[in-house]
Design a protein around this motif. Structure first.
Motif, short mmCIF file in Angstrom:
data_model
loop_
_atom_site.label_atom_id
_atom_site.label_comp_id
_atom_site.label_asym_id
_atom_site.label_seq_id
_atom_site.Cartn_x
_atom_site.Cartn_y
_atom_site.Cartn_z
N PHE A 99 -56.72 -5.37 42.55
CA PHE A 99 -56.69 -5.89 41.19
C PHE A 99 -58.10 -6.31 40.84
N TYR A 100 -58.25 -6.97 39.70
CA TYR A 100 -59.58 -7.38 39.23
C TYR A 100 -59.60 -8.88 38.96
N SER A 101 -60.73 -9.49 39.26
CA SER A 101 -60.93 -10.90 38.92
C SER A 101 -61.45 -11.01 37.50
N SER A 102 -60.91 -11.94 36.76
CA SER A 102 -61.39 -12.16 35.38
C SER A 102 -61.85 -13.59 35.18
N ARG A 103 -62.08 -14.31 36.27
CA ARG A 103 -62.52 -15.70 36.14
C ARG A 103 -63.99 -15.77 35.77
N GLY A 173 -61.55 -24.22 33.76
CA GLY A 173 -60.31 -24.87 34.14
C GLY A 173 -59.40 -23.91 34.86
N PHE A 174 -59.04 -24.24 36.09
CA PHE A 174 -58.07 -23.43 36.82
C PHE A 174 -56.68 -23.67 36.25
N GLU A 175 -55.83 -22.68 36.38
CA GLU A 175 -54.48 -22.80 35.82
C GLU A 175 -53.74 -23.97 36.48
N PRO A 176 -53.05 -24.78 35.68
CA PRO A 176 -52.27 -25.88 36.26
C PRO A 176 -51.14 -25.36 37.14
N VAL A 177 -50.76 -26.17 38.10
CA VAL A 177 -49.59 -25.89 38.94
C VAL A 177 -48.63 -27.05 38.75
N GLU A 400 -53.78 -31.54 30.06
CA GLU A 400 -54.00 -31.40 28.62
C GLU A 400 -53.28 -30.19 28.05
N LYS A 401 -53.13 -29.13 28.83
CA LYS A 401 -52.44 -27.94 28.35
C LYS A 401 -50.98 -28.21 28.03
N ASN A 402 -50.45 -29.32 28.51
CA ASN A 402 -49.05 -29.65 28.25
C ASN A 402 -48.84 -30.40 26.94
N THR A 403 -49.88 -30.53 26.17
CA THR A 403 -49.73 -31.25 24.89
C THR A 403 -49.41 -30.27 23.77
N ILE A 404 -48.68 -30.78 22.81
CA ILE A 404 -48.47 -30.10 21.53
C ILE A 404 -49.01 -31.04 20.46
N ILE A 405 -49.87 -30.52 19.60
CA ILE A 405 -50.56 -31.36 18.63
C ILE A 405 -50.14 -30.96 17.22
#
Length: 720
Positions: A99-103, A173-177, A400-405
């Motif tokens: 696969f390919y890295s896209s970071r 930012g790495f993806e949250p777990v 922060e990704k878990n917020t809805i504004i």
């Protein structure tokens, strides 16, 4: 291998591995230091389980050198298989080898591969390592390997290892777990390890009784390590209508990389004060500090001013709503055709809109622009920060990704406005944050500066979120099929998904062009020759999409009803895009052959109950429930079936269509009446709550079973 488990693992671990060779990696998991290499026994209490995880280990390693960043992740599981279902579950693995890295930023994509190890331990202690490279076969989207001679009583021990180097000179930012501690099988021993250093910021917390993350390194060292250890973890059933993170032991974390204070300020995360601190909680002040710097009334609102000055609004509320819909078109749907033709390689369209056209892509852009309008009209407002119920309480906010504004215009009756899709309505907020506590950032003179408070967001009822269907059914003259006409109206949240499923861009952009007097894309093309060319290509694309749409509609209807249909036609009557109380409505015609109708001598058996669509069937395993019940929102469904009885026939068996079960959790009520040759059947089903305790599960079962039994009922079309 179970698809759900496989997707979880591969979405988590499908990254690049280069730095360590396969022998070193195998030694890491199965070498001399493996304390579980001889572990084969399980507790007596779990002997009747399908499988038991003897050991589960997850590792996360974040390091950097100059502009190079390295992220290493791995998982290992050692599982004892106790029945044939588990043997089947683990007898096949699918994976992506390359696969390919896209970071990172400005980083050339790298082609690389995963490292995977699998071995089988027999009850006599003998081990067989699978030669993954030799035995895996190519598939369309990767590789698959079958584990031969796997039997009940065996132990399967496997790992996925990934090392991903990339470059980052800014912040990343790495993806949250976010996951429950428990597995679908009981877990005897579990360990999660973290390794970080300077410039890596960690947010990590445990919830609902899960063990805490503990630091295992010298607090003064720049190289930091942590671990979470748990034992004797019962399995999770993960039943339907359940939010695990709100109830079961779980953990959440995110790692953010930022090289300096400037990049720390730009980071989309509630960062700890310094790298050596693991941030466990996010306070109201943290939320205020984070968003205060991001929200500011800004943007060119000249188009909005022109829109407002030419209209007479009865109130500020009406003005806010109408400006919201205009904004949705001016900065979103006006460009939908442009993105479509660009994606289809018909033309590059954006130059046609003038210099630097504005297209909103996120909440912050929308809110800042709308703040400028509210400031201009001197309308007080607040910025609402919420988190969906499935993440737990706003007090437990960590990522922060878990917020809805949203923005809340404080008119006489407050108007809540969310960042739009083509279908969002003013006053209608995300169903998952309804009826929850949220933070409201107070605005003073157009800037969020003077405080934060906790508020309760509005709720809706099952009467607000309702679907109404009128079904007109009749038999073909030769009794070979049933002809159906259906008129559907969906309100509130019940229309959200249906709009997305049943409308393509050409179903709503013309409506917006007509409403606001704007010019369709191809009308902006000045060259007559080019305009003709693009129009022909665009029309061909839309016709192709309409054919696809028709096919999708038919499949969707068949999935809803549970049987095949023919000659399906659909007509959108009202898009439902301009007010939460306006219906999304459409008409359908279709024919049902080889279903619903069966001959019985000179009579016919008509499975009329199936016309309301498939209903939830609770199997024996689900009858007993220990978890509480969570719904996205209260909702209801009202069905009216009008069946024309053929000449020379009457109907028998109507009593079975009369049902009534209602309680605090919801209900199902149905009636059947015959007036001349018209049989009218009405069915009404509703879910009353967002949340129901498991103690009331038996009440839910009662009305769910009544609804399911209704779909099994038949009437006899009897020869007179």
């Amino acid at each position: 291998m179970n698809k759900k488990l496989l997707i979880l693992l591969l979405s988590f671990y499908c990254v690049i591995t280069n730095a360590q060779n396969s022998a070193e990696i195998k030694e890491m998991f199965w070498g001399a230091n493996d304390e579980y290499k001889k572990a084969t026994t399980i507790p007596e209490k779990w002997k009747n389980e399908s499988a038991v995880v003897i050991y589960k280990n997850e590792n996360y390693d974040y390091h950097k050198f100059g502009t190079n960043v390295t992220y290493i992740s791995s998982v290992r599981k050692r599982v004892k298989l106790l029945d044939q279902a588990a043997v089947t579950e683990f007898s096949e693995f699918s994976f992506k080898e390359r696969f390919y890295s896209s970071r990172g930023v400005g980083f050339t994509f790298r082609k690389a591969e995963n490292t995977i190890g699998i071995k089988v331990i027999k009850p006599d202690g003998s081990e067989r390592e699978i030669d993954v490279k030799a035995e895996a076969v190519n598939m369309d989207e990767g590789k698959k390997i079958a584990i031969s001679n796997l039997e009940v009583g065996d132990i399967i021990d496997f790992y996925f290892y990934a090392e991903e180097p990339f470059k980052s000179i800014y912040e990343y930012g790495f993806e949250p777990v976010e996951t429950s501690l428990g597995d679908e099988y009981p877990v005897m021993n579990m360990k999660i390890t973290f390794k970080t250093e300077n410039d890596f910021f960690v947010n990590f917390n445990s919830y609902n009784g899960a063990p805490e993350l503990k630091q295992t390194s010298d607090p003064k060292s720049k190289n930091r390590s942590y671990e979470l250890v748990a034992t004797d973890i019962e399995k999770n059933d993960f039943p339907r209508w359940f939010f695990p993170l709100a109830e079961v032991p779980c953990y959440k974390f995110q790692v953010f990389f930022a090289r300096s204070g400037k990049f720390e300020e730009r980071a989309s995360a509630f960062l700890p004060e310094k790298e050596s601190i693991v941030k466990k909680t996010v306070s109201a002040d943290d939320v205020l500090d984070f968003y205060d710097a991001r929200f500011w009334p800004q943007g060119d609102i000249s188009e909005i001013k022109n829109f407002v000055k030419n209209r007479d609004f009865k109130s500020d509320e009406e003005m806010v709503r109408e400006v919201y819909y205009y904004t949705r078109h001016q900065y979103y749907t006006r460009y939908v055709e442009a993105f479509v033709v660009k994606e289809a390689n018909i033309m590059y369209p954006f130059d046609l809109y003038g210099y630097a056209p504005v297209f909103f892509t996120n909440e912050i852009q929308f809110i800042n622009h709308f703040m400028a309008f509210l400031k201009w009209k001197d309308i007080n407002y607040e910025i609402v920060v919420a988190t969906p119920r499935y993440n737990g309480s706003i007090k437990d906010l960590l990522i922060e990704k878990n917020t809805i504004i949203m923005i809340k215009a404080n008119t006489a009756n407050p108007v809540y406005l969310q960042f739009f899709s083509p279908y969002t309505n003013a006053d209608q907020i995300n169903p998952y944050i309804e009826n929850t506590e949220a933070y409201a950032l107070q605005a003073a003179k157009g800037k969020v500066v003077n405080g934060i408070k906790t508020i309760q967001l509005p709720s809706s009822t099952h009467k607000d979120n309702i679907s109404k269907e009128k079904i007109y059914a009749s038999m073909a003259a030769d009794f070979s099929s049933v002809n159906v006409k259906r008129e559907s109206e969906h309100y509130g949240h019940n229309k959200d998904q249906d709009q997305d499923d049943k409308m393509y861009f050409f179903d709503y952009v013309a409506e917006d062009y007509a409403k606001y007097g704007t010019t369709p894309l191809l009308e902006l093309v000045r060259s007559k020759k080019k305009k003709e060319q693009y129009t022909n290509e665009f029309d061909a694309l839309k016709n192709k999409l309409r054919d696809k749409q028709k096919e999708e509609f038919e499949k969707s209807l068949e999935g809803e009803l549970g049987f095949e249909v023919d000659d399906h036609k659909l007509e959108i009557v009202n898009t439902g895009r301009f007010g939460k109380n306006t219906a999304f409505s459409y008409k359908e015609d279709f024919t049902v052959k080889n279903n619903l109708l069966k001959s019985a001598g000179s009579n016919y058996v008509f499975e009329i109950g199936k016309l309301i669509g498939q209903q939830v069937e609770i199997d024996e395993k689900e009858q007993k429930r220990t978890n509480n019940i969570y719904f996205p929102y209260p909702r209801s469904f009202e069905e009216t079936i009008e069946f024309t009885v053929p000449d020379g026939y009457t109907v028998a068996g109507l009593d079975k269509l009369n049902k009534k079960v209602e309680n605090s959790t919801g209900g199902f009520v149905s009636t059947a009446t015959l007036n001349g040759n018209k049989l009218t059947v009405k069915a009404y089903k509703y879910y009353a709550n967002y949340f129901t305790p498991n103690s009331n599960w038996k009440d839910m079962l009662a009305f769910l079973d009544a609804a399911y039994q209704f779909t099994q009922e038949k009437v006899l079309i009897k020869k007179i």
